[in-house]
Design a protein around this motif. Structure first.
Motif, PDB file in Angstrom:
ATOM      1  N   MET A  39      -0.175 -12.450   9.759  1.00  0.00           N
ATOM      2  CA  MET A  39       1.155 -12.893   9.342  1.00  0.00           C
ATOM      3  C   MET A  39       1.785 -11.959   8.313  1.00  0.00           C
ATOM      4  O   MET A  39       2.926 -12.181   7.886  1.00  0.00           O
ATOM      5  N   GLY A  40       1.039 -10.947   7.889  1.00  0.00           N
ATOM      6  CA  GLY A  40       1.568 -10.006   6.904  1.00  0.00           C
ATOM      7  C   GLY A  40       1.543 -10.535   5.484  1.00  0.00           C
ATOM      8  O   GLY A  40       2.189  -9.969   4.596  1.00  0.00           O
ATOM      9  N   ILE A  41       0.787 -11.608   5.241  1.00  0.00           N
ATOM     10  CA  ILE A  41       0.714 -12.197   3.902  1.00  0.00           C
ATOM     11  C   ILE A  41      -0.213 -11.382   3.016  1.00  0.00           C
ATOM     12  O   ILE A  41       0.030 -11.224   1.814  1.00  0.00           O
ATOM     13  N   ILE A  42      -1.312 -10.900   3.584  1.00  0.00           N
ATOM     14  CA  ILE A  42      -2.222 -10.038   2.827  1.00  0.00           C
ATOM     15  C   ILE A  42      -2.287  -8.678   3.512  1.00  0.00           C
ATOM     16  O   ILE A  42      -2.052  -8.559   4.714  1.00  0.00           O
ATOM     17  N   SER A  43      -2.637  -7.676   2.743  1.00  0.00           N
ATOM     18  CA  SER A  43      -2.712  -6.306   3.270  1.00  0.00           C
ATOM     19  C   SER A  43      -4.069  -6.046   3.901  1.00  0.00           C
ATOM     20  O   SER A  43      -5.010  -6.839   3.765  1.00  0.00           O
ATOM     21  N   THR A  44      -4.171  -4.902   4.570  1.00  0.00           N
ATOM     22  CA  THR A  44      -5.459  -4.498   5.163  1.00  0.00           C
ATOM     23  C   THR A  44      -6.520  -4.341   4.080  1.00  0.00           C
ATOM     24  O   THR A  44      -7.691  -4.675   4.287  1.00  0.00           O
ATOM     25  N   GLU A  45      -6.086  -3.850   2.906  1.00  0.00           N
ATOM     26  CA  GLU A  45      -7.043  -3.671   1.807  1.00  0.00           C
ATOM     27  C   GLU A  45      -7.604  -5.005   1.338  1.00  0.00           C
ATOM     28  O   GLU A  45      -8.821  -5.152   1.129  1.00  0.00           O
ATOM     29  N   ILE A  46      -6.728  -6.000   1.171  1.00  0.00           N
ATOM     30  CA  ILE A  46      -7.183  -7.335   0.736  1.00  0.00           C
ATOM     31  C   ILE A  46      -8.064  -7.958   1.810  1.00  0.00           C
ATOM     32  O   ILE A  46      -9.102  -8.565   1.504  1.00  0.00           O
TER      33      ILE A  46
END
Length: 593
Positions: free
Chosen positions: A355-362
């Protein structure tokens, strides 16, 4: 292109199987192996595997089916075994790491929505790993086991409810009284409508299905899939995520739609499709989204999240557990057992990434957090439980009581009648005549195959403390004891080994921590005949000094043919005479001659 996608799917499944099998052999849940193999063979490292639209679709169906299966595995009656301590452990083990995870993200300038997602993921407790670890550490008959089970169930359910609220808020996109009321209203309508269907309509459907003679397992499975997808769509329409609908469907399917026999049969198929095919695709492809660059660019955040997850779970559980009155040491032990994360955490993190709420890093940090915390559970739980044992503070639980005895033959019936004076006893036998005779003599008896799970379920084996296998066939006795151990986690297994059995028979007892009945190899037939023909004498002797059962047999069975069957404790309660037991001075032994 189609051929490449099929090859890629094949490689993903083979990789999932290999990684999962290796993790399981090492004593960890298979999803850890599936995640790691996805990271290693995916774009993040070697790039052997790649994602595709078809794989993503299968993965999405996989998480719906997995959440439904988790719902089917949950029995809310389990909460009654440790409801108050379990609730305390669940709240402390969720709230404290949730807060630490939330403010860690805020400290690193993350958004509040992303922080909420991280908080939920950090607060979750794995439901999938508890039983296997508890069996391996021989903790199933302790109070810790029931608190862990209840705590994990409450924690994951709480996480899903908060997750549903966040998803509803994200869809609305604004914070005001009207929008939040609309989110809450739709969620309440969904829960009320799903409860209405599950409680009132599903039983009617179940009765209609049970009356139909033409509906087979395939149709039952199709109905199960329709229910899961239907509930998932209802959740989506309510502004929630489909995984919550699938979870609710699983809860209601368990108790409302199918008979016990059909449910067991169809659930096995559902397990194979979800756990064996679709869910591994999700976990392997989830590994594709993990970036190893976090060890260079976000190492401090990674360390803080993992530290907050471990410390928050253990300390939070211990602090909130204090009002239970069971002690802070037991609270720490339960905290170490609840420290593992699993399927729900990865699913929630994956949805946040999608959903784009967290980034790939997170997302990568949350995956490594799940892997590292789950790896700690066997080691920390072993250390803390040994700590409690040495202090004499490992409390046994009375929730499991009574005996399941395989074999309604004269000897089995004789022992059952003796044990029934102070215990609940259930006999199992495939011989209808023996079953009928046992029932006439007042013993609860189940007619069925002692090597089938359904028979054990009818005997309420999940709530029994001891299983005794007393047939004349050592192989059947051993196989039945393995079923009692592996599928029903019965703490104590006692097996009759025939005198003609070679050493291999006894060797099979050790892996399942079983004991041999009568503390020696014994042929059933002669004693069964003596009892049925009333050609035996019953003796009761008091023990003068402490000894093991094996020592008692060597001392008293030197020159005569006797069969020690029971030990009478100082309170007057009787227990089976078997190899892994000791007899205290002033206790008595009942033996036949």
């Amino acid at each position: 292109m189609a051929e490449l996608q099929i090859l890629n799917l094949l490689l993903v499944l083979v990789a999932a199987w290999g990684g999962g099998m290796l993790a399981k052999r090492l004593g960890f849940p298979p999803i850890l192996g599936e995640l790691l193999i996805g990271i290693i063979l995916g774009p993040g490292l070697f790039g052997v595997l790649e994602t595709s639209g078809a794989l993503n679709t299968l993965a999405e169906v996989g998480i719906l089916f997995l959440m439904a299966y988790i719902g089917m595995e949950i029995n809310f009656k389990d909460l009654g075994k440790a409801s108050w301590p379990g609730l305390l452990a669940a709240i402390g083990g969720f709230v404290v790491p949730f807060v630490l995870g939330y403010y860690t993200i805020i400290l690193f300038d993350g958004t509040k929505i992303a922080a909420l997602f991280v908080g939920i993921a950090v607060g979750v407790t794995s439901l999938a790993t508890k039983s296997r670890i508890l069996v391996d550490l021989k903790l199933l008959d302790t109070r810790i086991a029931y608190v862990l089970m209840a705590g994990a169930l409450i924690s994951d359910t709480l996480a899903l409810i908060i997750f549903a609220g966040i998803i509803g808020y994200v869809d609305v996109g604004s914070v005001n009284a009207a929008s939040l009321s609309w989110v809450a209203g739709k969620a309440m309508i969904f829960f009320a409508f799903s409860a209405l269907i599950g409680i009132y309509i599903f039983p009617v459907v179940g009765k209609l299905l049970s009356k139909s003679k033409t509906i087979n397992r395939t149709v039952h499975f199709t109905i199960m899939v329709i229910i899961v997808l239907g509930f998932s769509e209802l959740a989506e329409l309510a502004g929630l995520h489909g995984i919550l609908g699938a979870f609710m469907a699983g809860l209601y399917i368990r108790d409302g739609v199918f008979s016990r026999q059909v449910f067991k049969d169809v659930t096995g198929v559902f397990h194979d499709v979800s756990i064996g095919f679709l869910a591994p695709i999700f976990f392997v492809t989830a590994g594709f989204n993990v970036s190893l660059e976090v060890f260079q660019t976000n190492l401090l955040l990674l360390v803080l999240i993992i530290a907050g997850a471990v410390i928050g779970k253990i300390v939070g559980t211990a602090l909130f557990y204090l009002p239970s009155g069971n002690g802070w040491r037991e609270g720490i032990t339960i905290g170490t057992g609840m420290n593992g994360r699993g399927a729900v955490e990865i699913i929630i993190a994956g949805i946040g990434l999608q959903m784009g709420i967290i980034s790939t890093e997170i997302f990568s940090i949350l995956v490594f957090m799940a892997i590292s915390t789950t790896l700690t559970v066997p080691f920390l739980l072993t250390w803390t439980t040994n700590w409690l044992r040495k202090r004499g503070e490992l409390v046994m639980q009375d929730a499991r009581k009574g005996y399941v005895i395989l074999g309604a033959n004269p000897l089995g019936l004789y022992i059952a009648k003796q044990l029934q004076e102070h215990n609940e006893v259930v006999l199992i036998d495939a011989n209808k005549d023996l079953v009928h005779e046992a029932i006439e003599q007042g013993i609860t008896t189940i007619h069925g195959n002692g090597l089938k799970e359904d028979t054990f379920e009818m005997a309420n084996a999940l709530n029994k403390n001891t299983f005794i296998a007393l047939t004349g066939n050592s192989e059947i006795n051993l196989l039945a004891a393995q079923l009692a151990n592996n599928s029903f986690y019965i703490p104590h297994k006692i097996v009759l080994i025939s005198a003609g059995e070679e050493g291999a028979g006894l060797d099979l007892l050790a892996p399942m921590d079983a004991s041999s009945m009568f503390a020696s190899k014994t042929d059933l037939a002669p004693w069964a005949y003596k009892i049925s023909a009333s050609e035996f004498k019953e003796h009761t002797v008091e023990v003068a000094i402490d000894c093991t059962t094996r020592e008692w047999v060597k001392e008293h069975g030197k020159h005569r043919d006797i069969l020690p069957v029971l030990i009478i404790g100082e309170t007057g309660h009787k227990r089976p005479f078997h190899y892994k037991d000791s007899i205290s001075a002033n206790e008595k032994v009942i033996y036949l001659e």
